[in-house]
Scaffold this motif. Sequence first.
Motif, PDB file in Angstrom:
ATOM      1  N   UNK A  84      -6.531  -0.909  32.126  1.00 38.73           N
ATOM      2  CA  UNK A  84      -5.011  -0.730  31.778  1.00 38.73           C
ATOM      3  C   UNK A  84      -4.468  -1.978  32.395  1.00 38.73           C
ATOM      4  N   UNK A  85      -4.725  -2.052  33.718  1.00 40.43           N
ATOM      5  CA  UNK A  85      -4.001  -3.281  34.313  1.00 40.43           C
ATOM      6  C   UNK A  85      -4.412  -4.456  33.511  1.00 40.43           C
ATOM      7  N   UNK A  86      -5.583  -4.839  33.001  1.00 41.14           N
ATOM      8  CA  UNK A  86      -5.686  -6.114  32.491  1.00 41.14           C
ATOM      9  C   UNK A  86      -5.023  -6.092  31.009  1.00 41.14           C
ATOM     10  N   UNK A  87      -5.167  -5.136  30.194  1.00 42.61           N
ATOM     11  CA  UNK A  87      -4.277  -5.072  29.084  1.00 42.61           C
ATOM     12  C   UNK A  87      -2.652  -5.205  29.355  1.00 42.61           C
ATOM     13  N   UNK A  88      -2.193  -4.848  30.510  1.00 45.00           N
ATOM     14  CA  UNK A  88      -0.818  -5.153  30.741  1.00 45.00           C
ATOM     15  C   UNK A  88      -0.423  -6.329  31.140  1.00 45.00           C
ATOM     16  N   UNK A  89      -1.534  -7.120  31.891  1.00 43.03           N
ATOM     17  CA  UNK A  89      -1.208  -8.288  32.146  1.00 43.03           C
ATOM     18  C   UNK A  89      -1.706  -9.545  31.010  1.00 43.03           C
ATOM     19  N   UNK A  90      -2.194  -8.851  29.786  1.00 39.54           N
ATOM     20  CA  UNK A  90      -2.644  -9.701  28.623  1.00 39.54           C
ATOM     21  C   UNK A  90      -3.763 -10.432  29.137  1.00 39.54           C
ATOM     22  N   UNK A  91      -4.795  -9.895  30.043  1.00 38.63           N
ATOM     23  CA  UNK A  91      -5.907 -10.515  30.044  1.00 38.63           C
ATOM     24  C   UNK A  91      -6.983  -9.848  29.469  1.00 38.63           C
ATOM     25  N   UNK A  92      -7.408 -10.454  28.212  1.00 42.20           N
ATOM     26  CA  UNK A  92      -8.147  -9.886  27.274  1.00 42.20           C
ATOM     27  C   UNK A  92      -9.567 -10.048  27.548  1.00 42.20           C
ATOM     28  N   UNK A  93      -9.895 -11.218  28.289  1.00 42.81           N
ATOM     29  CA  UNK A  93     -11.110 -11.458  28.519  1.00 42.81           C
ATOM     30  C   UNK A  93     -11.558 -10.573  29.638  1.00 42.81           C
ATOM     31  N   UNK A  94     -11.086 -10.190  30.542  1.00 43.47           N
ATOM     32  CA  UNK A  94     -11.266  -9.317  31.851  1.00 43.47           C
ATOM     33  C   UNK A  94     -11.286  -7.924  31.234  1.00 43.47           C
ATOM     34  N   UNK A  95     -10.405  -7.470  30.194  1.00 48.30           N
ATOM     35  CA  UNK A  95     -10.487  -6.192  29.611  1.00 48.30           C
ATOM     36  C   UNK A  95     -11.677  -5.980  29.003  1.00 48.30           C
ATOM     37  N   UNK A  96     -12.240  -6.886  27.951  1.00 47.41           N
ATOM     38  CA  UNK A  96     -13.384  -6.940  27.273  1.00 47.41           C
ATOM     39  C   UNK A  96     -14.670  -6.981  28.199  1.00 47.41           C
ATOM     40  N   UNK A  97     -14.697  -7.532  29.398  1.00 48.40           N
ATOM     41  CA  UNK A  97     -15.937  -7.256  30.221  1.00 48.40           C
ATOM     42  C   UNK A  97     -15.773  -5.934  30.885  1.00 48.40           C
ATOM     43  N   UNK A  98     -14.791  -5.370  31.328  1.00 49.92           N
ATOM     44  CA  UNK A  98     -14.678  -3.928  31.814  1.00 49.92           C
ATOM     45  C   UNK A  98     -14.930  -2.832  30.837  1.00 49.92           C
ATOM     46  N   UNK A  99     -14.666  -3.090  29.524  1.00 49.24           N
ATOM     47  CA  UNK A  99     -14.757  -2.107  28.467  1.00 49.24           C
ATOM     48  C   UNK A  99     -16.332  -2.267  28.076  1.00 49.24           C
ATOM     49  N   UNK A 100     -17.233  -3.495  28.235  1.00 49.52           N
ATOM     50  CA  UNK A 100     -18.438  -3.203  28.239  1.00 49.52           C
ATOM     51  C   UNK A 100     -19.309  -2.674  29.483  1.00 49.52           C
ATOM     52  N   UNK A 101     -18.623  -2.654  30.691  1.00 48.36           N
ATOM     53  CA  UNK A 101     -19.294  -1.979  31.566  1.00 48.36           C
ATOM     54  C   UNK A 101     -18.919  -0.412  31.254  1.00 48.36           C
ATOM     55  N   UNK A 102     -17.797  -0.014  30.886  1.00 47.21           N
ATOM     56  CA  UNK A 102     -17.386   1.276  30.715  1.00 47.21           C
ATOM     57  C   UNK A 102     -18.123   1.794  29.485  1.00 47.21           C
ATOM     58  N   UNK A 103     -18.771   1.088  28.693  1.00 48.14           N
ATOM     59  CA  UNK A 103     -19.795   1.662  27.798  1.00 48.14           C
ATOM     60  C   UNK A 103     -20.942   2.060  28.410  1.00 48.14           C
ATOM     61  N   UNK A 104     -21.507   1.110  29.269  1.00 49.04           N
ATOM     62  CA  UNK A 104     -22.904   1.786  30.082  1.00 49.04           C
ATOM     63  C   UNK A 104     -22.580   3.175  30.574  1.00 49.04           C
ATOM     64  N   UNK A 105     -21.209   3.387  31.342  1.00 51.52           N
ATOM     65  CA  UNK A 105     -21.299   4.582  31.995  1.00 51.52           C
ATOM     66  C   UNK A 105     -21.010   5.772  31.082  1.00 51.52           C
TER      67      UNK A 105
END
Length: 298
Positions: A263-284
């Motif tokens: 949520x913080x990454x999207x609010x800052x417009x950091x799509x690269x970090x959001x994409x990396x975090x979503x990849x981790x979220x998919x594992x969990x």
Amino acid sequence: MLVLNRLRPAASSQAQTSICLVNTRHSLSKSLKSTTTTCSDFEPAFLNENDTDSSTRHCLPLTHFWKCLETRQQATAAKLFSTTPPYCQYGLGFRTFSTVLKTQNCWNCGESLQQTHTYFCTTCKVLQPPDEDRNYFDIMDCEKSFAVDIQKLQRTYRNLQRSLHPDNFSQKQTKEQELSEKQSALVNEAYRTLLGPLSRGLYMLKLQGLQLEGGTHFAMEPQFLYEIMEINESLAATQTEEEASDIGHCIQDRLQELIRDVSESFSKGDLKKAKMLLAKMKYFVNIEDKVKEKLSSS
């Protein structure tokens, strides 16, 4: 100067409004694209409907349009205009924007729909086809943000299904029954996508032209992959429901941390970090599904 032309195309009887931005403070030999300017560098003026001669031009303040240009956020109002081929005048290339909005007519009675996004014709009350230009956030009347108001999302979903569910159209004509199935299915898909944090985040990436190829696309840190492997092994070795529940609680805690970070990454417009975090979220999320399967079979 800002020039508003009303041009009447030869192939059509419908007048079309065009907007051209012409810089009045810089050399005409420079292109508008390569010139750094502010709103004050432009002067608004009108051209007569059937006369494009510059001698007929007279100034006219456009207060409301300036407000749209003065801030970056409000400048997104330019999305209301569809880009048309560039024209060239006085040796200066500039782009025109059409203010003619897409008109929609009711498929049943032919009347023009009064609202841009409407489910029913206001004249004959017949259900209309889905609007292909609307994204899931628009359909569910939600702010385009990762931090979706879940309660509002659920209320909107219930209200839409009360109106659009196929059961309500069993006595209607065949086409309206088919449209109700399409509209209801679209609402279901939009709701399911925005309800889950992972699917919502992936959809937001999709709107920006990004996706997780092959599930992750990222070269994850060895430490993270080792952690995932250990959790999977521990889950496979569980003998009791309590042990599986403990692992499930740990996974939920990790997911909540990731949700906050995404949520913080999207609010800052950091799509690269959001994409990396979503990849981790998919594992969990995958592990969470395994925990639920383990508990349901015990």
